[in-house]
Motif scaffolding. Structure first.
Motif, PDB file in Angstrom:
ATOM      1  N   GLU A 175       9.824 -14.287  -8.257  1.00 46.40           N
ATOM      2  CA  GLU A 175       9.219 -12.962  -8.117  1.00 46.40           C
ATOM      3  C   GLU A 175       8.664 -12.744  -6.711  1.00 46.40           C
ATOM      4  O   GLU A 175       8.718 -11.642  -6.163  1.00 46.40           O
ATOM      5  N   ASN A 178      11.612 -11.864  -4.619  1.00 50.65           N
ATOM      6  CA  ASN A 178      11.920 -10.450  -4.822  1.00 50.65           C
ATOM      7  C   ASN A 178      11.041  -9.567  -3.947  1.00 50.65           C
ATOM      8  O   ASN A 178      11.521  -8.669  -3.241  1.00 50.65           O
ATOM      9  N   GLN A 179       9.749  -9.852  -3.995  1.00 51.16           N
ATOM     10  CA  GLN A 179       8.776  -9.024  -3.287  1.00 51.16           C
ATOM     11  C   GLN A 179       8.947  -9.112  -1.778  1.00 51.16           C
ATOM     12  O   GLN A 179       8.974  -8.098  -1.074  1.00 51.16           O
ATOM     13  N   LYS A 184      15.537  -6.735  -6.133  1.00 48.57           N
ATOM     14  CA  LYS A 184      15.193  -6.838  -7.548  1.00 48.57           C
ATOM     15  C   LYS A 184      16.245  -7.667  -8.267  1.00 48.57           C
ATOM     16  O   LYS A 184      17.333  -7.192  -8.590  1.00 48.57           O
ATOM     17  N   THR A 323       0.234  -7.974  -9.173  1.00 45.83           N
ATOM     18  CA  THR A 323       1.304  -7.044  -8.807  1.00 45.83           C
ATOM     19  C   THR A 323       2.394  -6.999  -9.869  1.00 45.83           C
ATOM     20  O   THR A 323       2.862  -5.916 -10.264  1.00 45.83           O
ATOM     21  N   VAL A 324       2.786  -8.179 -10.354  1.00 41.84           N
ATOM     22  CA  VAL A 324       3.861  -8.268 -11.352  1.00 41.84           C
ATOM     23  C   VAL A 324       3.362  -7.836 -12.728  1.00 41.84           C
ATOM     24  O   VAL A 324       4.132  -7.341 -13.555  1.00 41.84           O
TER      25      VAL A 324
END
Length: 329
Positions: A175, A178-179, A184, A323-324
């Motif tokens: 993740e 991804n960020q 994504k 955030t997630v």
């Protein structure tokens, strides 16, 4: 000249230990230990945490002059074992071997915990550390991290990654990727690292930020390929693999590690004794070779350095988890 009082001596010893300076333990510490020591392992037998504990249990008895009992207390992501030691007497006879996730991720991941890792546990050292590997199914047309990012941007939402459970550093590491890369890739959760890797081999998923022991045997057989490691520096165990940071994702750094802890308020002299003997064990050639064979590296950093890493990683994971939007009740 005023006499030096006992109160003036103890803080100096504490500061020296905290800073990682050599410390000569007080005379009363020379009697430690006088009975067997229990090392609580916060995870079941067979993993890297258990391996690290048994390395210590094989070599520390000779140095300390007492036997060591390894007590596996797995469950709840390491929180059961952590809690046992957090509530144990601070006398050096109940110690903890646990993962970085149980120390740095759990505080933000779980709605409530029966202990506070920062307040209730005192670091002795980081025993081993390891970089995860970015493993791909061979059909994925990417040979570098830059090519993987480009592919993910060209095909948004089509690629998926396998992970062994919500809140693991495999899950959160992907993740974070991804960020930081602005892409994504969809996460798919499995019940453990084995099933996650099987899904990757079967092309149910295309990517995993896997631990080296779970992925490398399948790389050697040609069923998977690896393109990078997740640590800031190249791994001594896998020196030919570039880091994600040098492959286009600047600043990326996720390492797994196994830590050695005591209950808070354990005397500095006891922590210093255990730390000193542990670092000697980690420098043994046979121990280094055994650790490198698992895809990990011996560590042995000071209590202060361990504390700094914990503080930095706890803040990083707290921000990402918020955030997630991940939470476990």
């Amino acid at each position: 000249m005023k006499p030096v009082t006992h109160q003036c001596i103890l803080p100096v010893a504490s500061v020296a230990l905290f800073c990682g300076w050599p410390v000569t333990p007080p005379a009363f510490a020379q009697t430690y230990p006088t009975k067997p020591i229990r090392i609580v392992v916060a995870f079941p037998p067979g993993g890297s945490t258990d391996f690290a504990a048994r390395v210590l249990a094989s070599h520390l008895p000779k140095a300390l002059g007492q036997s060591i009992v390894v007590d596996n207390r797995g469950g709840a992501g390491g929180n059961i074992g952590n809690d046992i030691v957090a509530k144990a007497a601070p006398d050096g006879y109940t110690l903890l071997v646990t993962t970085e996730g149980a120390i740095t991720i759990s505080p933000s991941l779980y709605a409530s915990l029966p202990y506070n890792a920062t307040r209730d546990l005192a670091p002795i050292t980081q025993i081993i550390k390891y970089a995860n590997v970015v493993a791909l199914h061979p059909s994925v047309k990417a040979g570098t991290a830059k090519e993987l990012v480009a592919l993910a941007k060209d095909q948004p939402g089509k690629l998926s990654y396998a992970h062994p459970g919500v809140g693991t550093n495999v899950h959160l590491g992907a993740e974070l990727f991804n960020q930081m890369a602005g892409i994504k890739i969809t996460g798919v959760s499995y019940k453990g690292g084995g099933p996650a890797i099987i899904s990757l081999i079967g092309n149910e998923t295309q990517i995993s930020f896997a631990t080296p022991p779970s992925a490398i045997p399948h790389v050697k057989s040609g069923r998977l390929k690896v393109i990078a490691v997740t640590s800031a520096k190249r791994s001594a165990a896998l020196p030919d693999l570039p880091t994600l940071a040098e492959s286009g994702v600047a600043g990326y750094n996720v390492e797994g590690w196994v830590g050695f802890y005591a209950p808070a308020k354990t005397p500095d002299s006891i922590i210093a004794r255990v730390y000193d003997e542990t670092t000697k064990v980690l420098k043994l050639p046979e121990v280094r070779d055994a650790v490198l064979a698992t895809g990990s590296e011996p560590s042995g950093i000071s209590p202060r350095e361990t504390t700094t890493i914990v503080r930095e990683e706890t803040a990083m994971w707290a921000k990402l988890i918020k955030t997630v939007g991940v939470k476990i009740e």
